[in-house]
Write a protein that holds these residues in place. Structure first.
Motif, PDB file in Angstrom:
ATOM      1  N   SER A  71      -6.896  -3.843   0.551  1.00  0.00           N
ATOM      2  CA  SER A  71      -6.037  -4.457   1.559  1.00  0.00           C
ATOM      3  C   SER A  71      -6.086  -3.631   2.831  1.00  0.00           C
ATOM      4  O   SER A  71      -6.402  -2.435   2.815  1.00  0.00           O
ATOM      5  CB  SER A  71      -4.591  -4.574   1.059  1.00  0.00           C
ATOM      6  N   SER A  72      -5.791  -4.287   3.935  1.00  0.00           N
ATOM      7  CA  SER A  72      -5.777  -3.650   5.245  1.00  0.00           C
ATOM      8  C   SER A  72      -4.467  -4.007   5.933  1.00  0.00           C
ATOM      9  O   SER A  72      -4.196  -5.184   6.198  1.00  0.00           O
ATOM     10  CB  SER A  72      -6.965  -4.127   6.085  1.00  0.00           C
ATOM     11  N   LEU A  73      -3.639  -2.994   6.198  1.00  0.00           N
ATOM     12  CA  LEU A  73      -2.322  -3.208   6.788  1.00  0.00           C
ATOM     13  C   LEU A  73      -2.310  -2.685   8.220  1.00  0.00           C
ATOM     14  O   LEU A  73      -2.491  -1.485   8.443  1.00  0.00           O
ATOM     15  CB  LEU A  73      -1.253  -2.475   5.970  1.00  0.00           C
ATOM     16  N   PRO A  74      -2.143  -3.545   9.232  1.00  0.00           N
ATOM     17  CA  PRO A  74      -2.091  -3.059  10.619  1.00  0.00           C
ATOM     18  C   PRO A  74      -0.858  -2.202  10.858  1.00  0.00           C
ATOM     19  O   PRO A  74       0.216  -2.486  10.319  1.00  0.00           O
ATOM     20  CB  PRO A  74      -2.054  -4.346  11.447  1.00  0.00           C
ATOM     21  N   LEU A  75      -1.030  -1.151  11.671  1.00  0.00           N
ATOM     22  CA  LEU A  75       0.056  -0.224  11.962  1.00  0.00           C
ATOM     23  C   LEU A  75       0.378  -0.222  13.444  1.00  0.00           C
ATOM     24  O   LEU A  75      -0.514  -0.333  14.292  1.00  0.00           O
ATOM     25  CB  LEU A  75      -0.326   1.197  11.528  1.00  0.00           C
ATOM     26  N   ALA A  76       1.659  -0.059  13.762  1.00  0.00           N
ATOM     27  CA  ALA A  76       2.095   0.101  15.144  1.00  0.00           C
ATOM     28  C   ALA A  76       1.778   1.515  15.609  1.00  0.00           C
ATOM     29  O   ALA A  76       1.464   2.391  14.800  1.00  0.00           O
ATOM     30  CB  ALA A  76       3.594  -0.175  15.242  1.00  0.00           C
ATOM     31  N   PRO A  77       1.828   1.784  16.918  1.00  0.00           N
ATOM     32  CA  PRO A  77       1.532   3.137  17.407  1.00  0.00           C
ATOM     33  C   PRO A  77       2.371   4.229  16.759  1.00  0.00           C
ATOM     34  O   PRO A  77       1.931   5.371  16.647  1.00  0.00           O
ATOM     35  CB  PRO A  77       1.822   3.027  18.912  1.00  0.00           C
ATOM     36  N   ASP A  78       3.602   3.906  16.289  1.00  0.00           N
ATOM     37  CA  ASP A  78       4.431   4.915  15.640  1.00  0.00           C
ATOM     38  C   ASP A  78       4.155   5.039  14.147  1.00  0.00           C
ATOM     39  O   ASP A  78       4.819   5.805  13.446  1.00  0.00           O
ATOM     40  CB  ASP A  78       5.915   4.622  15.868  1.00  0.00           C
ATOM     41  N   GLY A  79       3.163   4.280  13.638  1.00  0.00           N
ATOM     42  CA  GLY A  79       2.789   4.359  12.230  1.00  0.00           C
ATOM     43  C   GLY A  79       3.499   3.384  11.328  1.00  0.00           C
ATOM     44  O   GLY A  79       3.200   3.318  10.130  1.00  0.00           O
ATOM     45  N   SER A  80       4.412   2.590  11.854  1.00  0.00           N
ATOM     46  CA  SER A  80       5.127   1.613  11.032  1.00  0.00           C
ATOM     47  C   SER A  80       4.278   0.355  10.848  1.00  0.00           C
ATOM     48  O   SER A  80       3.395   0.064  11.664  1.00  0.00           O
ATOM     49  CB  SER A  80       6.457   1.255  11.684  1.00  0.00           C
ATOM     50  N   PRO A  81       4.508  -0.425   9.766  1.00  0.00           N
ATOM     51  CA  PRO A  81       3.752  -1.663   9.566  1.00  0.00           C
ATOM     52  C   PRO A  81       3.937  -2.615  10.734  1.00  0.00           C
ATOM     53  O   PRO A  81       5.042  -2.792  11.243  1.00  0.00           O
ATOM     54  CB  PRO A  81       4.348  -2.235   8.273  1.00  0.00           C
ATOM     55  N   ALA A  82       2.828  -3.239  11.169  1.00  0.00           N
ATOM     56  CA  ALA A  82       2.874  -4.103  12.347  1.00  0.00           C
ATOM     57  C   ALA A  82       2.512  -5.540  12.032  1.00  0.00           C
ATOM     58  O   ALA A  82       2.321  -6.340  12.938  1.00  0.00           O
ATOM     59  CB  ALA A  82       1.943  -3.554  13.422  1.00  0.00           C
ATOM     60  N   GLY A  83       2.425  -5.881  10.771  1.00  0.00           N
ATOM     61  CA  GLY A  83       2.064  -7.252  10.441  1.00  0.00           C
ATOM     62  C   GLY A  83       1.727  -7.363   8.978  1.00  0.00           C
ATOM     63  O   GLY A  83       1.722  -6.366   8.245  1.00  0.00           O
ATOM     64  N   GLY A 122      -9.038   3.132  12.307  1.00  0.00           N
ATOM     65  CA  GLY A 122      -8.401   2.711  13.538  1.00  0.00           C
ATOM     66  C   GLY A 122      -6.891   2.753  13.360  1.00  0.00           C
ATOM     67  O   GLY A 122      -6.330   3.763  12.944  1.00  0.00           O
ATOM     68  N   ARG A 123      -6.226   1.618  13.625  1.00  0.00           N
ATOM     69  CA  ARG A 123      -4.781   1.530  13.411  1.00  0.00           C
ATOM     70  C   ARG A 123      -4.493   0.642  12.212  1.00  0.00           C
ATOM     71  O   ARG A 123      -3.548  -0.167  12.224  1.00  0.00           O
ATOM     72  CB  ARG A 123      -4.091   0.984  14.663  1.00  0.00           C
ATOM     73  N   ALA A 124      -5.262   0.808  11.146  1.00  0.00           N
ATOM     74  CA  ALA A 124      -5.042   0.041   9.925  1.00  0.00           C
ATOM     75  C   ALA A 124      -5.013   0.991   8.730  1.00  0.00           C
ATOM     76  O   ALA A 124      -5.778   1.956   8.669  1.00  0.00           O
ATOM     77  CB  ALA A 124      -6.141  -0.998   9.725  1.00  0.00           C
ATOM     78  N   LEU A 125      -4.101   0.717   7.803  1.00  0.00           N
ATOM     79  CA  LEU A 125      -4.022   1.471   6.554  1.00  0.00           C
ATOM     80  C   LEU A 125      -4.784   0.704   5.482  1.00  0.00           C
ATOM     81  O   LEU A 125      -4.424  -0.423   5.135  1.00  0.00           O
ATOM     82  CB  LEU A 125      -2.568   1.655   6.134  1.00  0.00           C
ATOM     83  N   LEU A 126      -5.857   1.304   4.973  1.00  0.00           N
ATOM     84  CA  LEU A 126      -6.670   0.690   3.934  1.00  0.00           C
ATOM     85  C   LEU A 126      -6.210   1.183   2.563  1.00  0.00           C
ATOM     86  O   LEU A 126      -5.933   2.374   2.392  1.00  0.00           O
ATOM     87  CB  LEU A 126      -8.137   1.048   4.117  1.00  0.00           C
ATOM     88  N   THR A 127      -6.144   0.285   1.587  1.00  0.00           N
ATOM     89  CA  THR A 127      -5.719   0.644   0.235  1.00  0.00           C
ATOM     90  C   THR A 127      -6.648  -0.001  -0.783  1.00  0.00           C
ATOM     91  O   THR A 127      -6.970  -1.184  -0.669  1.00  0.00           O
ATOM     92  CB  THR A 127      -4.269   0.189  -0.034  1.00  0.00           C
ATOM     93  N   ALA A 128      -7.084   0.793  -1.772  1.00  0.00           N
ATOM     94  CA  ALA A 128      -7.833   0.259  -2.907  1.00  0.00           C
ATOM     95  C   ALA A 128      -6.858  -0.009  -4.042  1.00  0.00           C
ATOM     96  O   ALA A 128      -6.053   0.859  -4.394  1.00  0.00           O
ATOM     97  CB  ALA A 128      -8.901   1.259  -3.354  1.00  0.00           C
ATOM     98  N   HIS A 129      -6.929  -1.213  -4.615  1.00  0.00           N
ATOM     99  CA  HIS A 129      -6.018  -1.637  -5.682  1.00  0.00           C
ATOM    100  C   HIS A 129      -6.807  -1.740  -6.980  1.00  0.00           C
ATOM    101  O   HIS A 129      -7.615  -2.650  -7.163  1.00  0.00           O
ATOM    102  CB  HIS A 129      -5.380  -2.978  -5.327  1.00  0.00           C
ATOM    103  N   PRO A 165       0.822  -1.202   0.000  1.00  0.00           N
ATOM    104  CA  PRO A 165       0.000   0.000   0.000  1.00  0.00           C
ATOM    105  C   PRO A 165       0.858   1.253   0.000  1.00  0.00           C
ATOM    106  O   PRO A 165       1.881   1.315   0.661  1.00  0.00           O
ATOM    107  CB  PRO A 165      -0.811  -0.115   1.297  1.00  0.00           C
ATOM    108  N   SER A 166       0.413   2.262  -0.785  1.00  0.00           N
ATOM    109  CA  SER A 166       1.131   3.532  -0.824  1.00  0.00           C
ATOM    110  C   SER A 166       0.708   4.400   0.342  1.00  0.00           C
ATOM    111  O   SER A 166      -0.360   4.243   0.900  1.00  0.00           O
ATOM    112  CB  SER A 166       0.808   4.271  -2.126  1.00  0.00           C
ATOM    113  N   THR A 167       1.543   5.366   0.719  1.00  0.00           N
ATOM    114  CA  THR A 167       1.168   6.329   1.739  1.00  0.00           C
ATOM    115  C   THR A 167       0.825   7.645   1.089  1.00  0.00           C
ATOM    116  O   THR A 167       1.252   7.934  -0.018  1.00  0.00           O
ATOM    117  CB  THR A 167       2.317   6.540   2.735  1.00  0.00           C
TER     118      THR A 167
END
Length: 318
Positions: free
Chosen positions: A83-95, A69-76, A20-22
């Motif tokens: 896709s849904s990418l979980p994020l850590a509290p600092d914004g980095s990928p968490a899984g 929430g703490r997930a980055l959603l991306t439309a492809h 996913p892009s930011t």
């Protein structure tokens, strides 16, 4: 406002789903490919492959990102899913990212040979995620099962006018109305939204002429409800205009109020400042972001300035 029939299902696209892009404050990308009631059925028969964990693969051509929430959603767009990418509290990928692949197609053989997810966003309650798919003429609703992990569960699919190519959706500030703008036909679909049940119900359509010159096809791109809830605005490419619709008759009854030149060429996105006093248009082909002062009485935007941004595609307030 009028009501069309539902489209038949079509074969799924097999184009594989990239990371996913930011999003940045003012985004620019290489020039995009030129692109452009209801009958709605919602229920538990959403057509999407079961969620799978992993990394979205190459050539998925992400078109939209948002946070839930703490997930980055991306439309492809190309791979036809979200896709849904979980994020850590600092914004980095968490899984690993969970990927949902859409299925189906539409009657336009050039643009709807398979699913093309164009936008994904959470609803105002944060309980649901909605994905707008240009290729299948539908909006899919997923339940956000875990806001920390970003787990998505398919819930419903709502069919819109066949061949219309729904592109983006925006919620009214009161939370019970959603507006879907279509790219392949210049239309705005008004929908009721029930946050308790996750039901999206199409109520009617409004044509978007937006002052298009005779013989010039209009391709609506972005839709935006004003923060005060009095207006809905739509960017219209081809016409290179911003259509303003009044909500004086209520959120479910938009009516055309004005059409304003976008200040450039091919407006791909619209954004309003949080107070609603200023409007921004990202003009992709002229390479600029133009801003407008909004008349507090009429809601009409008046051009106030511009900034050069090569291939501008979006404006985001951090």
């Amino acid at each position: 406002m009028r009501s069309p029939p539902c489209p038949p299902p079509a074969a799924p696209s097999r184009t594989p789903p990239t990371w996913p892009s930011t999003a940045a404050a003012a985004c620019s990308t290489p020039s995009a490919r030129r692109s452009g009631a209801p009958s709605g059925r919602s229920g538990p028969r959403a057509t999407a492959s079961p969620p799978r964990a992993g990394r979205p693969r190459r050539r998925s051509r992400p078109t939209h990102v948002s946070l839930a929430g703490r997930a980055l959603l991306t439309a492809h767009y190309t791979s036809g899913g979200i896709s849904s990418l979980p994020l850590a509290p600092d914004g980095s990928p968490a899984g690993p990212a969970a990927v949902l692949t859409h299925r189906g197609g539409g009657p336009d053989p050039d643009r709807q040979e398979g699913p093309h997810a164009h936008q994904v966003l959470p609803d105002p309650s944060g309980r649901w995620v909605l994905a707008v798919d240009l290729g299948t003429d539908s909006v899919r609703v997923c339940r956000l099962a875990d806001t920390a992990a970003g787990a998505l569960l398919p819930h419903a699919e709502v069919r819109l006018r066949p061949g219309s190519g729904p592109r983006h959706l925006a919620f009214h500030p009161e939370g019970g109305t959603a507006y879907v703008v279509h790219e392949l036909e210049p239309l705005l679909t008004v929908c009721g939204w029930d946050r308790r049940s996750g039901r999206l119900e199409p109520l009617g359509e409004v044509p978007l002429a937006a002052g298009a010159a005779r013989g010039v096809r209009a391709y609506p791109s972005a839709v935006l409800a004003s923060p005060d809830g009095r207006f809905v605005r739509v960017a219209v490419r081809g016409a290179d205009a911003i259509a303003t619709l009044s909500l004086a008759d209520g959120p479910h009854r938009p009516r055309p109020a004005s059409s304003t030149p976008c200040g450039g060429t091919w407006p791909r996105d619209l954004a309003a400042d949080p107070a609603g006093r200023r409007l921004y248009a990202a003009n992709e082909r002229s390479g600029d972001v133009t801003w407008f002062d909004v008349d507090p009485a009429t809601g009409e935007p008046h051009r106030a300035g511009a900034l050069a941004v090569p291939a501008a595609t979006c404006v985001v307030f951090a």
